[in-house]
Design a protein around this motif. Structure first.
Motif, PDB file in Angstrom:
ATOM      1  N   GLN A  24      16.554  27.038 -29.988  1.00  9.41           N
ATOM      2  CA  GLN A  24      17.522  27.873 -30.695  1.00  9.41           C
ATOM      3  C   GLN A  24      18.585  27.012 -31.359  1.00  9.41           C
ATOM      4  N   LEU A  25      19.075  27.514 -32.496  1.00  9.23           N
ATOM      5  CA  LEU A  25      20.214  26.885 -33.142  1.00  9.23           C
ATOM      6  C   LEU A  25      21.459  27.352 -32.414  1.00  9.23           C
ATOM      7  N   ARG A  26      22.367  26.431 -32.110  1.00  6.64           N
ATOM      8  CA  ARG A  26      23.578  26.766 -31.368  1.00  6.64           C
ATOM      9  C   ARG A  26      24.768  26.062 -31.999  1.00  6.64           C
ATOM     10  N   ASP A  27      25.877  26.761 -32.022  1.00  3.10           N
ATOM     11  CA  ASP A  27      27.121  26.147 -32.467  1.00  3.10           C
ATOM     12  C   ASP A  27      27.820  25.442 -31.319  1.00  3.10           C
ATOM     13  N   ILE A  65      21.541  11.708 -31.976  1.00  2.68           N
ATOM     14  CA  ILE A  65      22.539  12.702 -32.368  1.00  2.68           C
ATOM     15  C   ILE A  65      21.999  14.097 -32.056  1.00  2.68           C
ATOM     16  N   ASN A  66      22.790  14.875 -31.335  1.00  3.26           N
ATOM     17  CA  ASN A  66      22.417  16.251 -31.033  1.00  3.26           C
ATOM     18  C   ASN A  66      22.531  17.072 -32.320  1.00  3.26           C
ATOM     19  N   GLY A  67      21.444  17.787 -32.659  1.00  2.00           N
ATOM     20  CA  GLY A  67      21.414  18.604 -33.864  1.00  2.00           C
ATOM     21  C   GLY A  67      21.283  20.085 -33.566  1.00  2.00           C
ATOM     22  N   ASP A  68      21.750  20.515 -32.394  1.00  2.00           N
ATOM     23  CA  ASP A  68      21.593  21.916 -31.995  1.00  2.00           C
ATOM     24  C   ASP A  68      22.144  22.903 -33.027  1.00  2.00           C
ATOM     25  N   ALA A  69      23.154  22.519 -33.781  1.00  2.00           N
ATOM     26  CA  ALA A  69      23.790  23.429 -34.735  1.00  2.00           C
ATOM     27  C   ALA A  69      22.941  23.686 -35.977  1.00  2.00           C
ATOM     28  N   TRP A  70      21.991  22.804 -36.284  1.00  2.00           N
ATOM     29  CA  TRP A  70      21.251  22.950 -37.542  1.00  2.00           C
ATOM     30  C   TRP A  70      19.760  22.662 -37.450  1.00  2.00           C
ATOM     31  N   LEU A  71      19.271  22.211 -36.306  1.00  2.00           N
ATOM     32  CA  LEU A  71      17.897  21.724 -36.195  1.00  2.00           C
ATOM     33  C   LEU A  71      17.172  22.406 -35.038  1.00  2.00           C
ATOM     34  N   ASN A  72      15.950  22.891 -35.299  1.00  2.00           N
ATOM     35  CA  ASN A  72      15.152  23.559 -34.272  1.00  2.00           C
ATOM     36  C   ASN A  72      14.302  22.593 -33.446  1.00  2.00           C
ATOM     37  N   THR A  73      13.945  21.452 -34.016  1.00  2.00           N
ATOM     38  CA  THR A  73      13.026  20.539 -33.335  1.00  2.00           C
ATOM     39  C   THR A  73      13.619  19.138 -33.311  1.00  2.00           C
ATOM     40  N   ALA A  74      13.184  18.265 -34.238  1.00  2.00           N
ATOM     41  CA  ALA A  74      13.688  16.894 -34.314  1.00  2.00           C
ATOM     42  C   ALA A  74      13.531  16.396 -35.744  1.00  2.00           C
ATOM     43  N   THR A  80      18.723   7.347 -37.441  1.00  2.00           N
ATOM     44  CA  THR A  80      19.186   8.257 -36.397  1.00  2.00           C
ATOM     45  C   THR A  80      18.057   9.187 -35.993  1.00  2.00           C
ATOM     46  N   PHE A  81      17.981   9.496 -34.705  1.00  2.00           N
ATOM     47  CA  PHE A  81      17.040  10.490 -34.192  1.00  2.00           C
ATOM     48  C   PHE A  81      17.863  11.723 -33.863  1.00  2.00           C
ATOM     49  N   TYR A  82      17.655  12.792 -34.640  1.00  2.00           N
ATOM     50  CA  TYR A  82      18.336  14.066 -34.427  1.00  2.00           C
ATOM     51  C   TYR A  82      17.425  14.948 -33.595  1.00  2.00           C
ATOM     52  N   TYR A  83      17.985  15.677 -32.651  1.00  2.00           N
ATOM     53  CA  TYR A  83      17.144  16.479 -31.759  1.00  2.00           C
ATOM     54  C   TYR A  83      17.826  17.792 -31.399  1.00  2.00           C
ATOM     55  N   ASN A  84      16.977  18.764 -31.070  1.00  2.00           N
ATOM     56  CA  ASN A  84      17.434  20.032 -30.530  1.00  2.00           C
ATOM     57  C   ASN A  84      17.223  19.961 -29.022  1.00  2.00           C
ATOM     58  N   THR A  85      18.286  20.182 -28.275  1.00  2.00           N
ATOM     59  CA  THR A  85      18.253  20.061 -26.815  1.00  2.00           C
ATOM     60  C   THR A  85      17.185  20.943 -26.182  1.00  2.00           C
ATOM     61  N   GLU A  86      17.159  22.217 -26.557  1.00  2.52           N
ATOM     62  CA  GLU A  86      16.200  23.141 -25.955  1.00  2.52           C
ATOM     63  C   GLU A  86      14.765  22.715 -26.237  1.00  2.52           C
ATOM     64  N   PHE A  87      14.499  22.277 -27.475  1.00  2.75           N
ATOM     65  CA  PHE A  87      13.152  21.828 -27.832  1.00  2.75           C
ATOM     66  C   PHE A  87      12.747  20.614 -27.000  1.00  2.75           C
ATOM     67  N   VAL A  88      13.610  19.612 -26.930  1.00  2.00           N
ATOM     68  CA  VAL A  88      13.299  18.400 -26.164  1.00  2.00           C
ATOM     69  C   VAL A  88      13.052  18.742 -24.702  1.00  2.00           C
TER      70      VAL A  88
END
Length: 199
Positions: A24-27, A65-74, A80-88
Motif C-alpha cells: 500500500q501507498l502510505r503517507d 530510501i523508503n518509498g512508501d508514499a509513492w511506490l508500490n514495489t521497488a 538509490t534503491f527505493y522500496y515499499n515496506t509492505e512489499f519487501v
C-alpha cells in the motif's frame, strides 16, 4: 537487537494499493515495519555478496530510501534503491535477491536511457521486465517472485525487440474510443485488465 516501537511521521490515511502484488501507498512510515524491511534487504545484500559477487557489490553500493508514499514495489535510479515496506516484508530473502538483481539490471541495461518519447511507457516497462526477468531466471539469480513477467521465448532479446513483439499483439484503439471507455465506470475494471495502446 529489538525492533523499534511502531511510530509514524504523519497521520494521513493510507492510500489504496494500485498494484495487485505490491504494498500500500502510505503517507506515514511505520518504523517497526521499516526496520524489518531493512533487515530483510540487508540479508539479501549479504546473500548476493556471498553467492553472486558482482550483483552483491552493486547492491551494497545502493543507498536505501523508503518509498512508501509513492511506490508500490521497488525501483532504482542506479544510485538509490527505493522500496515499499509492505512489499519487501511479503518477500523471503531469495525473492528479495531477485528483486535487487531485477532493479540492478534495469540500471545496467540503461533501460531508462534507451527509452524514447515514441515508446508507450507502460508497454516499454513491460518489455523491459520480460528481458530482465528472463536473464535472472536463466542465471538463477534469487528466487522468482510470483506473479512474474516471464516468457522463455524472450531469452536473449533486447527490450526493444520484445516491445515490437508485444506492440504487434496489443489491442489498438483510437484516442476517442479510449476517452469514451474512461468516462464509463462500467469499463473501469476492463480497462485495468487489458493492455491498450493509443494509435
Amino acid at each position: 537487537m529489538s525492533a523499534p516501537q511502531s511510530t509514524t511521521a504523519t497521520t494521513k490515511k493510507s492510500r489504496k494499493n494500485t498494484r495487485k502484488n505490491g504494498g500500500q501507498l502510505r503517507d506515514t512510515i511505520d518504523q517497526a515495519q521499516d526496520a524489518k524491511a531493512r533487515e530483510k534487504i540487508l540479508q539479501a545484500r549479504v546473500a548476493l555478496v556471498l553467492n553472486h559477487g558482482f550483483f552483491g557489490n552493486l547492491a551494497m553500493r545502493l543507498k536505501l530510501i523508503n518509498g512508501d508514499a509513492w511506490l508500490n514495489t521497488a525501483a532504482t535510479d542506479g544510485l538509490t534503491f527505493y522500496y515499499n515496506t509492505e512489499f519487501v516484508n511479503k518477500l523471503d530473502v531469495g525473492e528479495m535477491m531477485f528483486l535487487f538483481c531485477h532493479e540492478l539490471l534495469h540500471a545496467a541495461y540503461d533501460h531508462v536511457g534507451r527509452t524514447t518519447r515514441s515508446h508507450d511507457h507502460q508497454l516499454a516497462n513491460i518489455a523491459m521486465d520480460y528481458v530482465v526477468n528472463a536473464d535472472l531466471i536463466r542465471h538463477s539469480l534469487g528466487k522468482k517472485i510470483n506473479p512474474c513477467l516471464f516468457e522463455k521465448k524472450y531469452e536473449g532479446w533486447s527490450w526493444e525487440q520484445v516491445y515490437d513483439d508485444l506492440y504487434e499483439k496489443a489491442e489498438k484503439i483510437s484516442l476517442d474510443d479510449l476517452l469514451e471507455q474512461m468516462r464509463s465506470e462500467e469499463h473501469t475494471s476492463e480497462l485495468q485488465s487489458r493492455l491498450h495502446l493509443v494509435c
